[in-house]
Design a protein around this motif. Structure first.
Motif, PDB file in Angstrom:
ATOM      1  N   LYS A 151     -12.852 -10.954 -10.047  1.00 39.56           N
ATOM      2  CA  LYS A 151     -14.171 -10.848  -9.438  1.00 39.56           C
ATOM      3  C   LYS A 151     -14.016 -10.590  -7.937  1.00 39.56           C
ATOM      4  O   LYS A 151     -13.369 -11.360  -7.228  1.00 39.56           O
ATOM      5  N   GLN A 154     -17.773  -4.472  -1.530  1.00 40.88           N
ATOM      6  CA  GLN A 154     -17.597  -4.514  -2.986  1.00 40.88           C
ATOM      7  C   GLN A 154     -18.219  -5.750  -3.612  1.00 40.88           C
ATOM      8  O   GLN A 154     -18.104  -6.859  -3.105  1.00 40.88           O
ATOM      9  N   GLN A 155     -18.841  -5.515  -4.736  1.00 42.38           N
ATOM     10  CA  GLN A 155     -19.388  -6.578  -5.577  1.00 42.38           C
ATOM     11  C   GLN A 155     -19.106  -6.133  -7.003  1.00 42.38           C
ATOM     12  O   GLN A 155     -19.878  -5.391  -7.595  1.00 42.38           O
ATOM     13  N   LYS A 156     -18.015  -6.579  -7.572  1.00 45.33           N
ATOM     14  CA  LYS A 156     -17.550  -5.986  -8.816  1.00 45.33           C
ATOM     15  C   LYS A 156     -16.803  -7.007  -9.658  1.00 45.33           C
ATOM     16  O   LYS A 156     -16.098  -7.873  -9.126  1.00 45.33           O
ATOM     17  N   THR A 157     -16.948  -6.899 -10.987  1.00 48.19           N
ATOM     18  CA  THR A 157     -16.182  -7.713 -11.926  1.00 48.19           C
ATOM     19  C   THR A 157     -15.370  -6.799 -12.817  1.00 48.19           C
ATOM     20  O   THR A 157     -15.894  -5.840 -13.390  1.00 48.19           O
ATOM     21  N   GLY A 172     -13.378 -14.699  -1.298  1.00 46.32           N
ATOM     22  CA  GLY A 172     -14.337 -13.863  -2.007  1.00 46.32           C
ATOM     23  C   GLY A 172     -13.752 -13.194  -3.240  1.00 46.32           C
ATOM     24  O   GLY A 172     -14.420 -12.352  -3.854  1.00 46.32           O
ATOM     25  N   GLU A 205     -16.195 -10.435  -4.764  1.00 46.71           N
ATOM     26  CA  GLU A 205     -17.492 -10.759  -4.165  1.00 46.71           C
ATOM     27  C   GLU A 205     -17.327 -10.657  -2.655  1.00 46.71           C
ATOM     28  O   GLU A 205     -17.352 -11.653  -1.924  1.00 46.71           O
ATOM     29  N   LEU A 206     -17.148  -9.419  -2.205  1.00 47.93           N
ATOM     30  CA  LEU A 206     -16.792  -9.168  -0.811  1.00 47.93           C
ATOM     31  C   LEU A 206     -17.913  -8.538  -0.001  1.00 47.93           C
ATOM     32  O   LEU A 206     -17.740  -8.295   1.198  1.00 47.93           O
ATOM     33  N   ASP A 207     -19.037  -8.279  -0.626  1.00 48.75           N
ATOM     34  CA  ASP A 207     -20.150  -7.665   0.095  1.00 48.75           C
ATOM     35  C   ASP A 207     -20.577  -8.570   1.250  1.00 48.75           C
ATOM     36  O   ASP A 207     -21.001  -9.710   1.046  1.00 48.75           O
TER      37      ASP A 207
END
Length: 418
Positions: A225, A241-244, A187, A227-229
């Motif tokens: 990136k 977390q959902q973050k760039t 992720g 993309e761990l949600d």
């Protein structure tokens, strides 16, 4: 002070990222420390340490929570207090740069934030106080606030939008142990505009670093990136977390400390721009060899020997210098490159006298830009590389700070879960 890293089985805490670093002392001490044949005679280490301590502020600053604390309260944990002095400035910020408002009490003896903190956030506090004689003392700390029991987050460095040196890895410290490393690493992606291959390496169940085979290319842009949600990192524990994040790689600066020659050669974009005389670790407290990355910078900070195992018969630190100038961290265990105003000028370039740090000539108060330490500090950034060679010590461990460059590429790649 040039605080050192004595061999007392000091565990190199791996939680270096996101600013959660032990800020206390170096692993060296560039004060006096004996002489060798043909070299200038310097005062004994104990004499220099004692003299330096007498020249510093009597103010004693205490910050809560303690440095590196996890799961701190979002309501009542953050506090600053002082004895034998008064607070003059306190700043508190999240690692993302958001300032936390707070107030110094009318009597100058305490400070606290004005409102509630955010959950699962890394905060940094920097405090300054003065004693009755007007001498300043400084203290710095960092901690992480509590998160929900069924979730995990990854505290990362460097910060979004920052510009860093070519040695800066992406380092992620998770606030809970990860058992499904493949799911979590899947992720996360790290890429560079340079096209360099970037690979992750797990140092343990909570720390995952990413880097290319060689240093980042100067001028490139790196994108992280998360993309761990919804990703299950451990049984019943899910990511949120959902973050760039993007950061820039600045110019290339790699400095080489030759402990035997007692010099540091600074290269900018491959060209030598200055050679500086230094004083590294004494024969009793040698400096680590290896490639080290600057992870923190402090114009002035406190270095206390007790935090890295240098204590006297009463359990107090062998030194406690509250205004070490132009200090830049090279390891979690306490290795710094910093200014030294208490040592004789004759030691620089001639005698290695510290407890393991690399010391450069400086003045008290960090106010003279013409000093060697100030010159280097002003031209350095987080992520710059400092290579130490020809020391009679081992190579620093790759997880002691942001120093994964000391692991060969095949071994690094074998630590990836994907």
């Amino acid at each position: 002070m040039t605080v050192g890293k004595r061999r007392r089985s000091l565990a190199a805490a791996a939680a270096v990222l996101s600013g959660v670093l032990v800020l206390s002392a170096c692993n060296d001490d560039t004060a006096g420390g004996g002489s060798s044949t043909g070299s200038p005679t310097a005062p004994s280490q104990a004499e220099v340490d004692k003299a330096a301590e007498q020249k510093t502020s009597k103010a004693q600053i205490t910050i809560s929570p303690e440095n590196g604390a996890q799961n701190a309260s979002i309501n009542n944990a953050a506090k600053v207090a002082v004895t034998d002095g008064k607070l003059t400035e306190v700043t508190m910020t999240s690692v993302e740069g958001e300032e936390v408002k707070g107030e110094i009490a009318a009597d100058g003896l305490s400070w606290k934030p004005s409102g509630q903190l955010k959950r699962a956030t890394v905060y940094k506090i920097a405090a300054t106080a003065v004693d009755a004689e007007g001498l300043k003392a400084h203290e710095n700390t960092s901690f992480t606030t509590v998160s929900k029991e069924n979730s995990f987050i990854g505290n990362f460095t460097p910060e979004d939008g920052s510009t860093v040196g070519v040695g800066m890895p992406v380092s992620i410290n998770f606030n809970k142990a990860i058992t499904d490393k493949k799911a979590v690493q899947s992720g996360i992606t790290v890429s560079s505009s340079s096209g360099q291959e970037v690979v992750g390496h797990w140092f343990n169940s909570t720390r995952l670093d990413f880097r290319p085979k060689d240093y980042w290319q100067a001028g490139s842009t790196v994108t992280l990136k998360l993309e761990l949600d919804g990703v299950e990192g451990a049984d019943g524990v899910f990511g949120v977390q959902q973050k760039t994040v993007t950061f820039k790689i600045g110019r290339s600066q790699v400095s080489t400390v030759d402990v035997a020659a007692k010099t540091m050669t600074v290269k900018r974009d491959g060209k030598v721009i200055r050679t500086i005389p230094i004083s590294a670790g004494s024969p009793e407290n040698t400096t680590y060899n290896g490639q080290m990355v600057i992870s923190e910078k402090f114009k002035e900070t406190r270095m206390n020997g007790a935090t890295v195992g240098f204590t006297d018969a009463d359990g107090k630190g062998e030194y406690d210098i509250k205004d070490v100038p132009h200090a830049m961290r090279l390891s979690t265990s306490g290795t710094f490159i910093h200014g030294n105003y208490w040592g004789a000028r004759s030691i620089f370039g001639n005698v290695n006298t510290s407890h393991g740090c690399v010391g450069l000539a400086d003045v008290k108060g960090a106010g003279d830009p013409n000093q060697a330490a100030a010159w280097f500090y002003d031209r350095s950034m987080i992520g710059d590389v400092v290579i130490v060679k020809n020391s009679k010590d081992k190579t620093i461990a790759p997880d002691n700070g942001l120093n994964g460059w000391n692991m060969d590429w095949s071994t690094w790649k074998s630590g990836s879960a994907v």
